[in-house]
Structures are given as structure tokens and as C-alpha cells.
Design a protein around this motif. Sequence first.
Motif, PDB file in Angstrom:
ATOM      1  N   PRO A  10      42.570  36.495  45.383  1.00  0.00           N
ATOM      2  CA  PRO A  10      42.365  35.944  44.034  1.00  0.00           C
ATOM      3  C   PRO A  10      41.001  36.225  43.419  1.00  0.00           C
ATOM      4  O   PRO A  10      40.695  35.668  42.363  1.00  0.00           O
ATOM      5  N   HIS A  11      40.174  37.102  44.019  1.00  0.00           N
ATOM      6  CA  HIS A  11      38.834  37.329  43.475  1.00  0.00           C
ATOM      7  C   HIS A  11      38.314  38.702  43.870  1.00  0.00           C
ATOM      8  O   HIS A  11      37.808  38.886  44.983  1.00  0.00           O
ATOM      9  N   VAL A  12      38.458  39.677  42.965  1.00  0.00           N
ATOM     10  CA  VAL A  12      37.880  41.010  43.190  1.00  0.00           C
ATOM     11  C   VAL A  12      37.209  41.486  41.901  1.00  0.00           C
ATOM     12  O   VAL A  12      37.433  40.929  40.827  1.00  0.00           O
ATOM     13  N   HIS A  13      36.388  42.524  42.037  1.00  0.00           N
ATOM     14  CA  HIS A  13      35.767  43.178  40.880  1.00  0.00           C
ATOM     15  C   HIS A  13      36.132  44.655  40.938  1.00  0.00           C
ATOM     16  O   HIS A  13      35.640  45.377  41.802  1.00  0.00           O
ATOM     17  N   CYS A  14      37.006  45.088  40.028  1.00  0.00           N
ATOM     18  CA  CYS A  14      37.478  46.480  40.058  1.00  0.00           C
ATOM     19  C   CYS A  14      36.572  47.458  39.313  1.00  0.00           C
ATOM     20  O   CYS A  14      36.788  48.668  39.395  1.00  0.00           O
ATOM     21  N   PHE A 101      40.831  31.853  33.609  1.00  0.00           N
ATOM     22  CA  PHE A 101      39.509  32.146  33.054  1.00  0.00           C
ATOM     23  C   PHE A 101      38.457  32.068  34.151  1.00  0.00           C
ATOM     24  O   PHE A 101      38.666  31.415  35.175  1.00  0.00           O
ATOM     25  N   LYS A 102      37.312  32.701  33.860  1.00  0.00           N
ATOM     26  CA  LYS A 102      36.190  32.629  34.805  1.00  0.00           C
ATOM     27  C   LYS A 102      34.949  32.184  34.051  1.00  0.00           C
ATOM     28  O   LYS A 102      34.621  32.742  33.006  1.00  0.00           O
ATOM     29  N   MET A 103      34.286  31.184  34.594  1.00  0.00           N
ATOM     30  CA  MET A 103      33.022  30.737  34.007  1.00  0.00           C
ATOM     31  C   MET A 103      31.895  30.961  35.016  1.00  0.00           C
ATOM     32  O   MET A 103      32.034  30.650  36.200  1.00  0.00           O
ATOM     33  N   VAL A 190      34.943  29.044  43.277  1.00  0.00           N
ATOM     34  CA  VAL A 190      35.027  30.295  44.040  1.00  0.00           C
ATOM     35  C   VAL A 190      33.922  30.384  45.095  1.00  0.00           C
ATOM     36  O   VAL A 190      32.914  29.675  45.042  1.00  0.00           O
ATOM     37  N   HIS A 191      34.138  31.259  46.043  1.00  0.00           N
ATOM     38  CA  HIS A 191      33.209  31.618  47.125  1.00  0.00           C
ATOM     39  C   HIS A 191      32.238  30.507  47.575  1.00  0.00           C
ATOM     40  O   HIS A 191      31.029  30.635  47.450  1.00  0.00           O
ATOM     41  N   ILE A 192      32.826  29.463  48.190  1.00  0.00           N
ATOM     42  CA  ILE A 192      32.005  28.359  48.706  1.00  0.00           C
ATOM     43  C   ILE A 192      31.218  28.852  49.923  1.00  0.00           C
ATOM     44  O   ILE A 192      31.752  29.481  50.840  1.00  0.00           O
ATOM     45  N   THR A 264      37.963  37.839  48.577  1.00  0.00           N
ATOM     46  CA  THR A 264      36.914  38.748  49.056  1.00  0.00           C
ATOM     47  C   THR A 264      35.680  38.779  48.170  1.00  0.00           C
ATOM     48  O   THR A 264      34.598  39.079  48.631  1.00  0.00           O
ATOM     49  N   ASP A 265      35.831  38.520  46.859  1.00  0.00           N
ATOM     50  CA  ASP A 265      34.731  38.787  45.926  1.00  0.00           C
ATOM     51  C   ASP A 265      34.237  40.229  46.126  1.00  0.00           C
ATOM     52  O   ASP A 265      33.040  40.503  46.082  1.00  0.00           O
ATOM     53  N   HIS A 266      35.202  41.123  46.374  1.00  0.00           N
ATOM     54  CA  HIS A 266      34.889  42.555  46.539  1.00  0.00           C
ATOM     55  C   HIS A 266      34.107  43.023  45.316  1.00  0.00           C
ATOM     56  O   HIS A 266      34.601  42.972  44.201  1.00  0.00           O
TER      57      HIS A 266
HETATM   58 ZN   LIG Z   1      32.740  37.584  42.019  1.00  0.00          ZN
END
Ligand SMILES: [Zn+2]
Length: 323
Positions: A10-14, A101-103, A190-192, A264-266
Motif C-alpha cells: 500500500p505504499h510505493v513511489h514509482c 489521499f496522502k498528507m 504510514v511507516h511507523i 515498503t515505502d519503496h
Molecule cells: Zn513514502
Amino acid sequence: MAPEWRCIDPHVHCRDWREAYKATIKEVVELARGQGVVAILDMPNTDPPITGLELAERRLETAKREGVEGGYYLYLAATPDERQLEEAVDAAKKLRRVVGFKMYTAPMKGLEALGIESQRLVYRRLSELGYRGVIAVHCEKVSLFREGLWDPSRPWTWNLCRPPEAESESVKDQISLAMETGFSGTLYLVHISNPASLDHVKEARERGLRVVCGVTPHHLMLSVEDMAGPGGVALKVNPPLREKRLVDGLLERVKNGEVDFLETDHAPHASWEKYGPPYLSGIRSLESYSKCVRWLLENSVSEKILREMTYGNAKRVFPMIEE
Ligand SMILES: [Zn+2]
């Protein structure tokens, strides 16, 4: 070897577009598939950032053109601008592949909502607009940063500059604001990286707030001690890698089923951006996805919990995902 079951990240950066030199949607989707991840949820801090319908449509067209539309989903930015929030809600209604959404509560290319007042505006406006979907929040309280402590020649100082309490205090703020404004969607933290953040999550759940959270492979398998070597600067991420005792605490919480997602927050960058100024934060964490799943099983996380963290919970929180 990929996990035996299908996974969702649920969390990547393409990246792509003006940052195609870092990665493209196609490359990230293909990397994910190789790791057993059948759906990825892309973040909106692209260049240009995804703030409304037109850019979201353009992003989906890019994925389609690259032949990887299946399994590709995206978030829109939620910034402290009423007009932008209206546009984002409109886009989310129209586009099936927009998952939420992302804040950003810390600096992020001008998208950020710094400080309580800006953050309150976002929750209040989304509540007024009747938004009931997901808001993913990057939690780091800037007023607790100690910028002067960062020294790239001693990369572990990043953890001093952005300390664990900057995260847990921001988590506390987001929960209070969501409750105070009557936000009726799902708050996704996200990403605790700090177990103390999960105490606030637990309490908020008991008080009836719809709140979910995730951890990354790097915050579980690595610690700030790994940044002591010569290549330490490569491991600079936001929030930073933490001390071993906090990492161990995080793993215990995963075992207890307190964490909803493995995310992953890739975040791919060119090596010159990581090893020299501007020393960008972010690592290619999708490459370690299946390794992390195996590592968690070996470290006594039950398969039942892991299947929920890698698939079941995402299917429930993001019902639009088909794979
Ligand atoms: Zn991220």
C-alpha cells in the motif's frame, strides 16, 4: 523466493515523468511482481505532484501506456488548500484506481501541511465534503526536529535530527484532529518506526476511530546502528532508522497483530542524490519484500498475521483493489 500467497503493497513511489531517471511505473510494477506483490499503491509526491483529476488521469494513462495498468493504484495529495481538497475529492469519486489521499506533516515539495492549523484544515474540509475514504499520513512533527544535528559524515545523526518522539507526537496530533473534526474515513498512519506511536493507535481504536498503520521492511530489519559503516548514508530514510531496542519493540508489536500492513515505502533515487548533496531520503525497499516476509516468519510472526499484513487488511481497507 516470493511468498506463497499474493501480496499488496500500500505504499510505493514509482517516480516516472520528470523523475524517470530514478524509476518508472513499469520498472516498479515489474519489480513488485517478482516479489509476489500483485498490486501497488503509488504516492502522489511525483514531479509534477498529483493534486487533482487531470494529473491523476495523466498518471493512469502513463501506467496504461507502459502496459502495467493492472495492479497499479494511486493516492492524491491532500494539501492545506480548500480548493485542492475539493478537486481531490472529485477525482476520487470519478476514478476507480484512486485509493485515497496522502498528507505530509513534514516538508515535501510544497505539498506539506506543517503545523496543527494546516492539518486541522485538511481533516475539517474532508469531513465537510463528506469524504469517507482513506487518508494516509506521514507523521513527523517538525517543531521537534533538531536540524542542526544532521551531519552527513556521521549519517546516524539523522535519527537525532528527526527523533522518535517527532513521530509519536505527530501520531497523537493526527488522532486528536481526526476525532475533533469528526473525520469519518480511515486514518492510515504510514511507516511507523516508534513503538510508542502504536500505544496511541491502540487507544484511538478503543475510542472508536477507524485507524490503521503500517511498518516497512527497513524499519524492522535494520537499525540506526547499521548506519555506522562507510555506506551508512545510503540508509537515510524518513522517518529515520531507529535504535535496536525500538526496532525490537516494533517486531513484538507486529507479532501481537498490532500492525495492519507491511508497506515498503519503496523510494528509488539516483546514487549521486543519496551519496552526495542533497543526500535524499528513501531506499529501494521493494527489493527486500519477499526476504522480509521470510524473515518475519523466521522471527515468530505467525503466517496468519503475515497474510493479513501483506494482503487481507489491504483488501478490506482498499475495497477497490482487484488483482
Ligand atoms: Zn513514502
